[in-house]
Design a protein around this motif. Structure first.
Motif, mmCIF file in Angstrom:
data_model
loop_
_atom_site.group_PDB
_atom_site.id
_atom_site.type_symbol
_atom_site.label_atom_id
_atom_site.label_comp_id
_atom_site.label_asym_id
_atom_site.label_seq_id
_atom_site.Cartn_x
_atom_site.Cartn_y
_atom_site.Cartn_z
ATOM 1 N N LEU A 177 103.481 21.299 55.709
ATOM 2 C CA LEU A 177 104.889 21.507 56.032
ATOM 3 C C LEU A 177 105.250 21.093 57.458
ATOM 4 O O LEU A 177 106.424 20.821 57.738
ATOM 5 N N THR A 178 104.279 21.048 58.347
ATOM 6 C CA THR A 178 104.578 20.719 59.748
ATOM 7 C C THR A 178 104.673 19.207 59.932
ATOM 8 O O THR A 178 104.024 18.432 59.231
ATOM 9 N N LYS A 186 95.764 21.377 64.799
ATOM 10 C CA LYS A 186 95.411 22.803 64.904
ATOM 11 C C LYS A 186 95.090 23.377 63.515
ATOM 12 O O LYS A 186 94.100 24.084 63.334
ATOM 13 N N TYR A 187 95.899 23.029 62.533
ATOM 14 C CA TYR A 187 95.663 23.540 61.179
ATOM 15 C C TYR A 187 94.421 22.917 60.543
ATOM 16 O O TYR A 187 93.716 23.578 59.787
ATOM 17 N N ARG A 188 94.143 21.657 60.857
ATOM 18 C CA ARG A 188 92.903 21.028 60.350
ATOM 19 C C ARG A 188 91.677 21.772 60.872
ATOM 20 O O ARG A 188 90.714 21.960 60.144
ATOM 21 N N GLU A 189 91.710 22.157 62.145
ATOM 22 C CA GLU A 189 90.596 22.934 62.741
ATOM 23 C C GLU A 189 90.429 24.265 62.002
ATOM 24 O O GLU A 189 89.307 24.675 61.692
ATOM 25 N N SER A 215 89.702 32.208 51.651
ATOM 26 C CA SER A 215 90.325 31.162 50.829
ATOM 27 C C SER A 215 91.843 31.226 50.939
ATOM 28 O O SER A 215 92.512 30.191 51.041
ATOM 29 N N SER A 216 92.374 32.446 50.917
ATOM 30 C CA SER A 216 93.830 32.610 51.054
ATOM 31 C C SER A 216 94.305 32.101 52.408
ATOM 32 O O SER A 216 95.331 31.406 52.500
ATOM 33 N N LYS A 217 93.560 32.432 53.464
ATOM 34 C CA LYS A 217 93.923 31.949 54.802
ATOM 35 C C LYS A 217 93.838 30.424 54.866
ATOM 36 O O LYS A 217 94.698 29.765 55.471
ATOM 37 N N GLN A 218 92.805 29.877 54.238
ATOM 38 C CA GLN A 218 92.656 28.421 54.216
ATOM 39 C C GLN A 218 93.828 27.782 53.469
ATOM 40 O O GLN A 218 94.393 26.771 53.916
ATOM 41 N N ASN A 219 94.207 28.378 52.342
ATOM 42 C CA ASN A 219 95.348 27.854 51.579
ATOM 43 C C ASN A 219 96.640 27.915 52.396
ATOM 44 O O ASN A 219 97.450 26.970 52.355
ATOM 45 N N MET A 220 96.811 28.989 53.124
ATOM 46 C CA MET A 220 98.008 29.106 53.963
ATOM 47 C C MET A 220 97.987 28.055 55.072
ATOM 48 O O MET A 220 99.031 27.449 55.379
ATOM 49 N N ALA A 221 96.829 27.820 55.663
ATOM 50 C CA ALA A 221 96.721 26.795 56.716
ATOM 51 C C ALA A 221 96.983 25.409 56.136
ATOM 52 O O ALA A 221 97.638 24.572 56.784
ATOM 53 N N GLU A 222 96.501 25.157 54.918
ATOM 54 C CA GLU A 222 96.761 23.853 54.276
ATOM 55 C C GLU A 222 98.250 23.672 54.001
ATOM 56 O O GLU A 222 98.811 22.580 54.214
ATOM 57 N N LEU A 223 98.882 24.739 53.555
ATOM 58 C CA LEU A 223 100.322 24.677 53.304
ATOM 59 C C LEU A 223 101.083 24.436 54.610
ATOM 60 O O LEU A 223 101.992 23.601 54.669
ATOM 61 N N ALA A 224 100.697 25.160 55.647
ATOM 62 C CA ALA A 224 101.356 25.001 56.944
ATOM 63 C C ALA A 224 101.165 23.581 57.473
ATOM 64 O O ALA A 224 102.100 22.993 58.044
ATOM 65 N N MET A 225 99.964 23.030 57.281
ATOM 66 C CA MET A 225 99.693 21.669 57.738
ATOM 67 C C MET A 225 100.583 20.669 56.985
ATOM 68 O O MET A 225 101.111 19.721 57.574
#
Length: 192
Positions: free
Chosen positions: A93-94, A102-105, A81-91
């Protein structure tokens, strides 16, 4: 002895021969038989009580181990969940569409992994609850066996008192207590 030899019997030999030739009669004989039967049944009940107590402990241990495994799976779920949250945040912000794809995947993969981990954790929690239930059942059965054994021990003590006091009504109390003890054992056998 044959052959004309002289043989002397001791007082113990005489008593042993007398006991072998004359079975106990009356109250003493009846109480001896009752006590032997009650002691045998009590020994069986005591064994069953110990076995169910051991099973209850083993099942409780299995429940704790399985609960720990479930907690480990939930921790893994939280990490995903933490990794998913970080990927959502990165998505968020990019600005690059390639990076967003890439982050959606990654987000989709983490969601899929989390669902699998959640299923495993819930199954382990259910298994832990099942072990707890089995432990409680065994503990209840153990208490029944212990009650039966205790009542039979009281019955044997009443038999000794009946023998010492030579009271017939105490013999009746012995039999009644024995029947109650056996009834409790039957209740344990049928899981009541």
């Amino acid at each position: 002895m044959s052959g004309g030899q002289f043989h002397v019997h001791g007082p113990h030999d005489h008593e042993m021969e007398h006991a072998a030739q004359h079975e106990p009669k009356g109250l003493a004989g009846q109480l001896a038989v009752i006590t032997a039967v009650l002691a045998t049944v009590g020994a069986c009940f005591s064994y069953m009580g110990g076995a169910t107590q051991a099973n209850a402990g083993l099942y409780k241990n299995n429940a704790a181990i399985t609960k720990t495994e479930a907690a480990n799976r939930w921790n893994y779920f939280q990490a995903k969940s933490s990794k998913q949250n970080m990927a959502e945040l990165a998505m968020d912000l990019t600005t690059s569409d390639d990076q967003k794809a890439k982050y959606r995947e990654k987000i989709a993969r983490y969601e899929s992994e989390k669902n699998e981990i959640k299923t495993q954790a819930e199954a382990l929690e259910a298994k832990s609850a099942e072990w707890d239930h089995k432990s409680e059942e065994q503990l209840h059965e153990h208490h029944r066996w212990a009650q039966a054994t205790t009542v039979l021990q009281v019955s044997i003590a009443l038999a000794a008192i009946a023998l010492l006091t030579r009271r017939r009504w105490m013999e009746g109390a012995t039999v009644i207590a024995g029947v109650v003890g056996i009834a409790l054992g039957v209740a344990a056998w049928f899981h009541f």
